[in-house]
Scaffold this motif. Structure first.
Motif, PDB file in Angstrom:
ATOM      1  N   SER A 130     -15.012  -6.923   8.030  1.00 22.26           N
ATOM      2  CA  SER A 130     -14.885  -6.385   9.419  1.00 22.26           C
ATOM      3  C   SER A 130     -15.821  -5.177   9.642  1.00 22.26           C
ATOM      4  O   SER A 130     -15.739  -4.407   8.755  1.00 22.26           O
ATOM      5  CB  SER A 130     -13.447  -6.233   9.987  1.00 22.26           C
ATOM      6  OG  SER A 130     -12.646  -7.239   9.738  1.00 22.26           O
ATOM      7  N   LYS A 131     -16.522  -5.046  10.840  1.00 24.04           N
ATOM      8  CA  LYS A 131     -17.202  -3.754  10.968  1.00 24.04           C
ATOM      9  C   LYS A 131     -16.130  -2.557  11.574  1.00 24.04           C
ATOM     10  O   LYS A 131     -15.383  -2.864  12.387  1.00 24.04           O
ATOM     11  CB  LYS A 131     -18.161  -3.928  12.164  1.00 24.04           C
ATOM     12  CG  LYS A 131     -19.064  -2.723  12.345  1.00 24.04           C
ATOM     13  CD  LYS A 131     -19.993  -3.036  13.344  1.00 24.04           C
ATOM     14  CE  LYS A 131     -20.962  -1.940  13.319  1.00 24.04           C
ATOM     15  NZ  LYS A 131     -22.393  -2.250  14.159  1.00 24.04           N
ATOM     16  N   SER A 132     -16.320  -1.515  10.922  1.00 24.19           N
ATOM     17  CA  SER A 132     -15.454  -0.202  11.323  1.00 24.19           C
ATOM     18  C   SER A 132     -16.391   0.758  11.925  1.00 24.19           C
ATOM     19  O   SER A 132     -16.122   1.053  13.012  1.00 24.19           O
ATOM     20  CB  SER A 132     -15.023   0.134  10.000  1.00 24.19           C
ATOM     21  OG  SER A 132     -14.390   1.453  10.343  1.00 24.19           O
ATOM     22  N   ILE A 153     -11.409  -7.027   3.209  1.00 21.29           N
ATOM     23  CA  ILE A 153     -10.173  -7.384   2.450  1.00 21.29           C
ATOM     24  C   ILE A 153     -10.538  -7.968   1.175  1.00 21.29           C
ATOM     25  O   ILE A 153     -11.181  -8.854   1.256  1.00 21.29           O
ATOM     26  CB  ILE A 153      -9.395  -8.201   3.274  1.00 21.29           C
ATOM     27  CG1 ILE A 153      -8.962  -7.624   4.772  1.00 21.29           C
ATOM     28  CG2 ILE A 153      -8.224  -8.711   2.771  1.00 21.29           C
ATOM     29  CD1 ILE A 153      -8.231  -8.299   5.782  1.00 21.29           C
ATOM     30  N   SER A 208       0.792  -1.074   0.025  1.00 22.85           N
ATOM     31  CA  SER A 208       0.032  -0.041  -0.053  1.00 22.85           C
ATOM     32  C   SER A 208       0.786   1.355  -0.127  1.00 22.85           C
ATOM     33  O   SER A 208       0.577   2.321  -0.533  1.00 22.85           O
ATOM     34  CB  SER A 208      -0.959  -0.151   1.118  1.00 22.85           C
ATOM     35  OG  SER A 208      -1.835  -1.050   1.058  1.00 22.85           O
ATOM     36  N   GLN A 249     -20.004   2.062   7.931  1.00 24.50           N
ATOM     37  CA  GLN A 249     -18.886   1.747   7.054  1.00 24.50           C
ATOM     38  C   GLN A 249     -18.083   0.448   7.482  1.00 24.50           C
ATOM     39  O   GLN A 249     -18.046  -0.094   8.897  1.00 24.50           O
ATOM     40  CB  GLN A 249     -17.930   2.666   6.837  1.00 24.50           C
ATOM     41  CG  GLN A 249     -17.092   2.473   5.899  1.00 24.50           C
ATOM     42  CD  GLN A 249     -16.335   4.054   5.630  1.00 24.50           C
ATOM     43  OE1 GLN A 249     -15.682   4.324   6.682  1.00 24.50           O
ATOM     44  NE2 GLN A 249     -16.180   4.686   4.429  1.00 24.50           N
ATOM     45  N   GLU A 284     -11.186   2.926  -1.078  1.00 22.12           N
ATOM     46  CA  GLU A 284     -12.674   2.431  -1.159  1.00 22.12           C
ATOM     47  C   GLU A 284     -12.957   1.673  -2.164  1.00 22.12           C
ATOM     48  O   GLU A 284     -12.465   1.793  -3.264  1.00 22.12           O
ATOM     49  CB  GLU A 284     -13.546   3.601  -0.666  1.00 22.12           C
ATOM     50  CG  GLU A 284     -13.873   4.349  -1.803  1.00 22.12           C
ATOM     51  CD  GLU A 284     -14.926   5.697  -1.522  1.00 22.12           C
ATOM     52  OE1 GLU A 284     -15.570   5.472  -0.540  1.00 22.12           O
ATOM     53  OE2 GLU A 284     -14.868   6.330  -2.231  1.00 22.12           O
ATOM     54  N   ILE A 324     -14.780  -2.296   6.902  1.00 25.43           N
ATOM     55  CA  ILE A 324     -13.304  -2.659   6.419  1.00 25.43           C
ATOM     56  C   ILE A 324     -13.433  -4.168   5.712  1.00 25.43           C
ATOM     57  O   ILE A 324     -13.739  -4.971   6.459  1.00 25.43           O
ATOM     58  CB  ILE A 324     -12.415  -2.586   7.352  1.00 25.43           C
ATOM     59  CG1 ILE A 324     -12.428  -1.299   8.016  1.00 25.43           C
ATOM     60  CG2 ILE A 324     -10.792  -2.949   6.849  1.00 25.43           C
ATOM     61  CD1 ILE A 324     -12.095  -0.037   7.377  1.00 25.43           C
ATOM     62  N   GLY A 370      -5.501   5.519   1.906  1.00 27.70           N
ATOM     63  CA  GLY A 370      -6.330   4.265   1.645  1.00 27.70           C
ATOM     64  C   GLY A 370      -7.278   4.149   0.562  1.00 27.70           C
ATOM     65  O   GLY A 370      -7.360   5.191  -0.327  1.00 27.70           O
ATOM     66  N   THR A 387      -6.877  -3.859   1.390  1.00 26.03           N
ATOM     67  CA  THR A 387      -7.929  -3.507   2.606  1.00 26.03           C
ATOM     68  C   THR A 387      -8.763  -2.372   1.977  1.00 26.03           C
ATOM     69  O   THR A 387      -8.147  -1.300   1.446  1.00 26.03           O
ATOM     70  CB  THR A 387      -7.196  -3.323   3.821  1.00 26.03           C
ATOM     71  OG1 THR A 387      -6.823  -4.289   4.515  1.00 26.03           O
ATOM     72  CG2 THR A 387      -8.486  -2.810   4.764  1.00 26.03           C
ATOM     73  N   PHE A 388     -10.009  -2.311   2.110  1.00 25.81           N
ATOM     74  CA  PHE A 388     -11.107  -1.150   1.423  1.00 25.81           C
ATOM     75  C   PHE A 388     -11.852  -0.939   2.411  1.00 25.81           C
ATOM     76  O   PHE A 388     -12.398  -1.660   3.292  1.00 25.81           O
ATOM     77  CB  PHE A 388     -11.697  -1.645   0.328  1.00 25.81           C
ATOM     78  CG  PHE A 388     -10.809  -1.936  -0.838  1.00 25.81           C
ATOM     79  CD1 PHE A 388     -10.409  -1.190  -1.839  1.00 25.81           C
ATOM     80  CD2 PHE A 388     -10.353  -3.565  -1.326  1.00 25.81           C
ATOM     81  CE1 PHE A 388      -9.692  -1.513  -3.011  1.00 25.81           C
ATOM     82  CE2 PHE A 388      -9.595  -3.790  -2.247  1.00 25.81           C
ATOM     83  CZ  PHE A 388      -8.986  -2.947  -3.038  1.00 25.81           C
ATOM     84  N   LYS A 389     -12.103   0.442   2.525  1.00 25.25           N
ATOM     85  CA  LYS A 389     -13.370   1.071   3.111  1.00 25.25           C
ATOM     86  C   LYS A 389     -14.674   0.689   1.994  1.00 25.25           C
ATOM     87  O   LYS A 389     -14.301   0.817   1.048  1.00 25.25           O
ATOM     88  CB  LYS A 389     -13.259   2.494   3.563  1.00 25.25           C
ATOM     89  CG  LYS A 389     -12.158   2.570   4.819  1.00 25.25           C
ATOM     90  CD  LYS A 389     -11.908   3.934   5.079  1.00 25.25           C
ATOM     91  CE  LYS A 389     -11.039   4.335   6.005  1.00 25.25           C
ATOM     92  NZ  LYS A 389     -10.651   5.506   6.598  1.00 25.25           N
TER      93      LYS A 389
END
Length: 128
Positions: free
Chosen positions: A55-57, A65, A7, A61, A111, A63, A109, A81-83
């Motif tokens: 995964s919960k952010s 992978i 990244s 929103q 999205e 997170i 980052g 990894t993306f939002k």
């Protein structure tokens, strides 16, 4: 750690590419040009991939992978990894294949947007 380094390298590459085009951009515009000409929407790159983990952010929103295919002239196939807005993942789960667009965020980052579930039989060319 490998994802972090990948990244970081992408951010440096993007900054180098943006820097070269910005100089010529400044010299070609009249100073009276509208401010809206100076701001453009972030570029989005279309690709396909497989959702590895969700995964919960925050409440709105997540997170995510995603192991994605290469994007010609931009990025090799890799896991990133993306939002993602929670509503964009409706009908998608870990292990699903999808098409999507990735967009760099101003705060850093990436999205993932416009996620669309692909058939299970879809063949993807992913990083090993």
């Amino acid at each position: 750690m490998r994802n972090f380094i990948a990244s970081l390298l992408l951010l440096v590459l993007f900054a180098c590419q943006s820097g070269g085009s910005h100089e010529s951009h400044e010299h070609t515009h009249d100073s009276a040009a509208p401010a809206e000409a100076e701001t453009t929407a972030p570029q989005a790159y279309a690709t396909r991939g497989e959702i590895v983990e969700i995964s919960k952010s925050t409440d709105s929103q997540l997170i995510v992978i995603i192991s994605h295919e290469a994007i010609p002239d931009f990025m090799r196939a890799m896991q990133m990894t993306f939002k993602v807005e929670k509503t964009a993942l409706e009908g998608l789960d870990e292990g699903d294949k999808c098409s999507f667009e990735m967009r760099r965020l101003a705060a850093g980052g990436y999205e993932a947007i416009k996620l669309v579930k692909l058939p299970d039989s879809t063949k993807l060319v992913l990083a090993e």
